[in-house]
Write an enzyme that holds these catalytic residues in place. Sequence first.
Site, mmCIF file in Angstrom:
data_model
loop_
_atom_site.group_PDB
_atom_site.id
_atom_site.type_symbol
_atom_site.label_atom_id
_atom_site.label_comp_id
_atom_site.label_asym_id
_atom_site.label_seq_id
_atom_site.Cartn_x
_atom_site.Cartn_y
_atom_site.Cartn_z
ATOM 1 N N ARG A 297 6.384 -11.956 0.257
ATOM 2 C CA ARG A 297 5.711 -10.675 0.021
ATOM 3 C C ARG A 297 6.718 -9.566 0.269
ATOM 4 O O ARG A 297 7.844 -9.814 0.690
ATOM 5 C CB ARG A 297 4.406 -10.494 0.824
ATOM 6 C CG ARG A 297 4.276 -11.132 2.145
ATOM 7 C CD ARG A 297 5.130 -10.568 3.236
ATOM 8 N NE ARG A 297 5.112 -9.131 3.286
ATOM 9 C CZ ARG A 297 6.067 -8.375 3.777
ATOM 10 N NH1 ARG A 297 7.159 -8.917 4.285
ATOM 11 N NH2 ARG A 297 5.987 -7.066 3.790
ATOM 12 N N GLY A 298 6.301 -8.322 -0.046
ATOM 13 C CA GLY A 298 7.241 -7.196 -0.012
ATOM 14 C C GLY A 298 7.762 -7.001 -1.421
ATOM 15 O O GLY A 298 8.188 -7.967 -2.074
ATOM 16 N N ALA A 299 7.725 -5.744 -1.887
ATOM 17 C CA ALA A 299 7.974 -5.465 -3.308
ATOM 18 C C ALA A 299 9.295 -6.056 -3.841
ATOM 19 O O ALA A 299 9.276 -6.798 -4.835
ATOM 20 C CB ALA A 299 7.921 -3.954 -3.534
ATOM 21 N N ARG B 84 0.547 -10.564 -8.635
ATOM 22 C CA ARG B 84 0.108 -9.413 -7.828
ATOM 23 C C ARG B 84 0.280 -8.147 -8.683
ATOM 24 O O ARG B 84 1.252 -8.046 -9.440
ATOM 25 C CB ARG B 84 0.914 -9.282 -6.516
ATOM 26 C CG ARG B 84 0.597 -10.409 -5.522
ATOM 27 C CD ARG B 84 1.163 -10.145 -4.146
ATOM 28 N NE ARG B 84 0.381 -9.157 -3.392
ATOM 29 C CZ ARG B 84 0.767 -8.667 -2.223
ATOM 30 N NH1 ARG B 84 1.908 -9.062 -1.672
ATOM 31 N NH2 ARG B 84 0.031 -7.780 -1.584
ATOM 32 N N GLN C 2 1.340 -7.611 8.916
ATOM 33 C CA GLN C 2 2.786 -7.665 8.623
ATOM 34 C C GLN C 2 3.608 -7.047 9.750
ATOM 35 O O GLN C 2 4.728 -7.477 10.019
ATOM 36 C CB GLN C 2 3.088 -6.925 7.304
ATOM 37 C CG GLN C 2 2.639 -7.632 6.048
ATOM 38 C CD GLN C 2 1.259 -7.206 5.618
ATOM 39 O OE1 GLN C 2 0.432 -6.794 6.423
ATOM 40 N NE2 GLN C 2 0.976 -7.301 4.329
ATOM 41 N N ASP D 139 5.814 0.335 -2.744
ATOM 42 C CA ASP D 139 5.566 -0.697 -3.757
ATOM 43 C C ASP D 139 5.666 -0.148 -5.170
ATOM 44 O O ASP D 139 5.913 -0.882 -6.117
ATOM 45 C CB ASP D 139 4.196 -1.333 -3.531
ATOM 46 C CG ASP D 139 4.256 -2.215 -2.287
ATOM 47 O OD1 ASP D 139 4.095 -1.666 -1.176
ATOM 48 O OD2 ASP D 139 4.523 -3.415 -2.435
ATOM 49 N N ASN E 50 2.040 2.425 -1.172
ATOM 50 C CA ASN E 50 2.579 1.517 -0.139
ATOM 51 C C ASN E 50 1.389 0.903 0.604
ATOM 52 O O ASN E 50 0.224 1.205 0.298
ATOM 53 C CB ASN E 50 3.526 2.278 0.810
ATOM 54 C CG ASN E 50 4.299 1.335 1.724
ATOM 55 O OD1 ASN E 50 4.856 0.345 1.259
ATOM 56 N ND2 ASN E 50 4.311 1.621 3.018
ATOM 57 N N LYS E 51 1.692 0.074 1.558
ATOM 58 C CA LYS E 51 0.659 -0.658 2.296
ATOM 59 C C LYS E 51 -0.451 0.267 2.786
ATOM 60 O O LYS E 51 -0.186 1.384 3.254
ATOM 61 C CB LYS E 51 1.337 -1.383 3.479
ATOM 62 C CG LYS E 51 0.454 -2.214 4.361
ATOM 63 C CD LYS E 51 -0.384 -3.218 3.626
ATOM 64 C CE LYS E 51 0.409 -4.152 2.737
ATOM 65 N NZ LYS E 51 -0.464 -4.937 1.814
HETATM 66 O O1 MRU Z 1 1.240 -6.846 0.819
HETATM 67 P P1 MRU Z 1 2.707 -6.804 1.099
HETATM 68 O O2 MRU Z 1 3.076 -7.393 2.416
HETATM 69 O O3 MRU Z 1 3.515 -7.386 -0.055
HETATM 70 O O4 MRU Z 1 3.045 -5.246 1.157
HETATM 71 C C1 MRU Z 1 4.344 -4.853 1.447
HETATM 72 C C2 MRU Z 1 4.506 -3.382 1.570
HETATM 73 O O5 MRU Z 1 3.595 -2.622 1.378
HETATM 74 C C3 MRU Z 1 5.876 -2.873 1.863
HETATM 75 O O6 MRU Z 1 5.822 -1.695 2.605
HETATM 76 C C4 MRU Z 1 6.583 -2.583 0.528
HETATM 77 O O7 MRU Z 1 6.497 -3.690 -0.327
HETATM 78 C C5 MRU Z 1 8.004 -2.238 0.708
HETATM 79 S S1 MRU Z 1 8.929 -3.687 1.180
HETATM 80 C C6 MRU Z 1 10.556 -3.339 1.236
#
Ligand code: MRU
Length: 358
Positions: A54-56, A96, A205, A246, A256-257
């Site tokens: 996970r993470g963009a 996703r 996270q 994201d 973002n999250k």
């Molecule tokens: O749902 P996730 O864990 O994939 O969400 C991740 C985030 O929101 C991060 O802040 C974002 O992807 C930046 S990661 C470098």
Amino acid sequence: MREQLLAAEKVKAIDWRDGKLHLLDQRRLPFEETWLAYDSAAGVAEAIRTMVVRGAPAIGISAAYGVVLGARARLANGGDWRAALEEDFSVLAESRPTAVNLFWALNRMRERLERLKDGETPLAALEAEAVAIHESDREANLTMAQYGAELIRKHQGNPQNILTHCNTGALATGGFGTALGVIRAAWLNGLVERVYADETRPWLQGARLTAWELAGEGVPVSLNADAAAAHLMKTQGITWVIVGADRITANGDVANKIGTYQLAVSAMHHGVRFMVVAPSSTIDMNLESGDDIPIEERAGSELLEVGGQRVAAEVQAVNPVFDVTPADLIDVIVTERGVVERPDTAKMAQLMCRKRLH
Ligand code: MRU
């Protein structure tokens, strides 16, 4: 500073070797470090959907390797392998919806396919492209870490208390991290007193991943409930909120999250500076504003249960997992192409005209 940062690289979550994609299972951290190996595009799509990875940026890199795995199987089957590979592109694209890095990486892989010359080996060309996507993210991380640390140094000389949200470190990227990369670079340069990590409900996270990454490097970190953030800004001398993204739209709005938006509102109220750190692969110039970003909703069970145990009354849950922070709440966006203070449409367009560095 680049050499210093490279020497500090510790954790990695994505490994392409022996013709397979190896992913550190992020669902099991911090208790178990289990690696899973994938040899099909459908498998990689499932790993993205279920958040093994996970993470963009990490999602985009994994999807690029997923295309390589898909192409290998389609080529082995013979026939119209390019048409068949379209199915893999679709399955990966559906894994996703919010992080644009996924679609950016798939587009880059498709463009490479379209540029194939007579006599070129398709599989070798696709593999080289996926590796280049991975490597360029790693380089972008190092550049952004330096830009962000310089901003912290410029605005305040003393060690700072910084608050962050979600996980934006090595686990979420191909290298050093985005927001967490800046924080780590700042720490290595004596600019950080303490990091406050939001736990990041419901997937945790912050509690499971960010706290693990920072503690593993000896960075002073305190975990806090998401709801404590405004109180901490008021009482703990926090000077920066630093987060990842994201998807960033043409006007500088940032998805973002979930919880990032309320952090930005609180930061403005308390005079705390708000920094977003993301590679340009996170910028979607095709969308005018954050209103156009598809926001992922995940299962209500993520809220209704903890560790598989029901903790809520018999009600429905609503679980949007991203939100949009309007550009006018953001002090600065840091990318590998450069830094945009008080982002708006004109400044974002100017940034994207700059040459890609990696
Ligand atoms: O749902 P996730 O864990 O994939 O969400 C991740 C985030 O929101 C991060 O802040 C974002 O992807 C930046 S990661 C470098």
